[in-house]
Write a protein that holds these residues in place. Sequence first.
Motif, mmCIF file in Angstrom:
data_model
loop_
_atom_site.group_PDB
_atom_site.id
_atom_site.type_symbol
_atom_site.label_atom_id
_atom_site.label_comp_id
_atom_site.label_asym_id
_atom_site.label_seq_id
_atom_site.Cartn_x
_atom_site.Cartn_y
_atom_site.Cartn_z
ATOM 1 N N GLU A 23 0.693 -1.283 0.143
ATOM 2 C CA GLU A 23 -0.094 0.024 -0.077
ATOM 3 C C GLU A 23 1.040 1.166 0.071
ATOM 4 O O GLU A 23 0.295 2.286 -0.261
ATOM 5 N N LYS A 24 2.072 0.888 0.205
ATOM 6 C CA LYS A 24 3.060 2.414 0.455
ATOM 7 C C LYS A 24 3.586 2.708 -0.649
ATOM 8 O O LYS A 24 4.363 2.268 -1.493
ATOM 9 N N VAL A 25 2.891 3.933 -1.143
ATOM 10 C CA VAL A 25 3.730 4.717 -2.324
ATOM 11 C C VAL A 25 4.857 5.423 -1.974
ATOM 12 O O VAL A 25 4.874 6.269 -1.055
ATOM 13 N N VAL A 26 6.078 4.913 -2.689
ATOM 14 C CA VAL A 26 7.244 5.894 -2.203
ATOM 15 C C VAL A 26 7.786 6.748 -3.260
ATOM 16 O O VAL A 26 7.876 7.747 -3.157
ATOM 17 N N LEU A 27 7.783 6.091 -4.473
ATOM 18 C CA LEU A 27 7.944 7.263 -5.679
ATOM 19 C C LEU A 27 6.803 7.395 -6.430
ATOM 20 O O LEU A 27 5.894 6.634 -6.485
ATOM 21 N N ASP A 28 6.482 8.558 -6.647
ATOM 22 C CA ASP A 28 5.260 9.085 -7.079
ATOM 23 C C ASP A 28 5.388 9.993 -8.113
ATOM 24 O O ASP A 28 4.789 11.262 -8.060
ATOM 25 N N GLY A 29 5.821 9.647 -9.194
ATOM 26 C CA GLY A 29 6.140 10.820 -10.406
ATOM 27 C C GLY A 29 7.329 11.303 -10.156
ATOM 28 O O GLY A 29 7.552 12.653 -10.298
ATOM 29 N N PHE A 30 8.160 10.679 -9.642
ATOM 30 C CA PHE A 30 9.653 11.130 -9.665
ATOM 31 C C PHE A 30 10.426 11.386 -10.694
ATOM 32 O O PHE A 30 10.662 10.197 -11.518
ATOM 33 N N SER A 31 10.969 12.525 -11.274
ATOM 34 C CA SER A 31 11.737 12.647 -12.396
ATOM 35 C C SER A 31 13.150 13.413 -11.790
ATOM 36 O O SER A 31 12.904 14.496 -11.014
ATOM 37 N N MET A 32 14.218 13.050 -12.396
ATOM 38 C CA MET A 32 15.573 13.882 -12.335
ATOM 39 C C MET A 32 16.497 13.466 -13.058
ATOM 40 O O MET A 32 16.470 12.347 -14.125
#
Length: 252
Positions: A23-32
């Motif tokens: 259930e745990k969202v860690v990265l949520d639309g991560f860009s770099m």
Amino acid sequence: MTTQATETGPVIRFTDVCKRFGEKVVLDGFSMELSRGKTLSIMGPSGVGKSVTLKHAIGLLTADSGSVEVFGRDISEATSAELAEMRKRMGYVFQEGALINWLSVGENVALPLRENTDLGEDEIRTLVEERLRLVHIPDAWDLMPSEISGGMKKRVGIARALITDPELILYDEPNAGLDPEIARSINALIRELQEGLGVSSLVVEHRIDCIKTVSDEVLFLDGGKALVQADPEEFFHSNHPRLARFFGKESA
Ligand SMILES: Nc1ncnc2c1ncn2[C@@H]1O[C@H](COP(=O)(O)OP(=O)(O)O)[C@@H](O)[C@H]1O
Ligand SMILES: [Mg+2]
């Protein structure tokens, strides 16, 4: 075999990466992006996904969606043989040093060569000795991990990460648990490697003094996203409300 000659653009590029554990969202639309030959530091609260980010870059974790490109190649599309080739071009410095307790310092550093190459004993010895010199512990070969200080363990971890001549080094909190003086010497070493060998580095770090010394750019990760990515000057003067809150008054 490598596609080095044709590679341009960033060494690492994350585009809209999402990653959850249950259930745990860690990265949520991560860009770099990490530019070639540069050092990018990642900051953020504990448990926010900094180590998870590094593990995506080295292919130990795969994104649920979005893409992770390393050396211009989408890591999720690489075959296991290609991934192995890519990993030879990367070094990973684990947070805890991750030395093998029953092997000497020299054997710890030699390990990637024994596992991944057919080099002979003399060649291995020469390479290990070179790397031990590079991290300023030339006489440490025969010491056991239990006999050396925390700062020295970090150096051994860095020597091991360097043994395959990586173009890209990922450091997970290289200064955690070290006193300021040793931390400064580790930072100087990270900088030396970048300037002397032209390696690109991704560094997870939370100490501001360390970040200011080593970074060309700093990224703040929170809520699964890169909230700010900027050069240190701009980063530490950012008036982003989340950063201001994170730093309190003293350095924002
Ligand atoms: N392999 C895994 N399985 C399940 N949860 C994980 C795994 N790896 C990391 N996590 C969770 O992801 C979150 C981010 O972890 P991490 O990247 O280690 O944080 P940090 O920013 O402190 O390095 C944490 O809540 C952690 O418990
Ligand atoms: Mg971590």
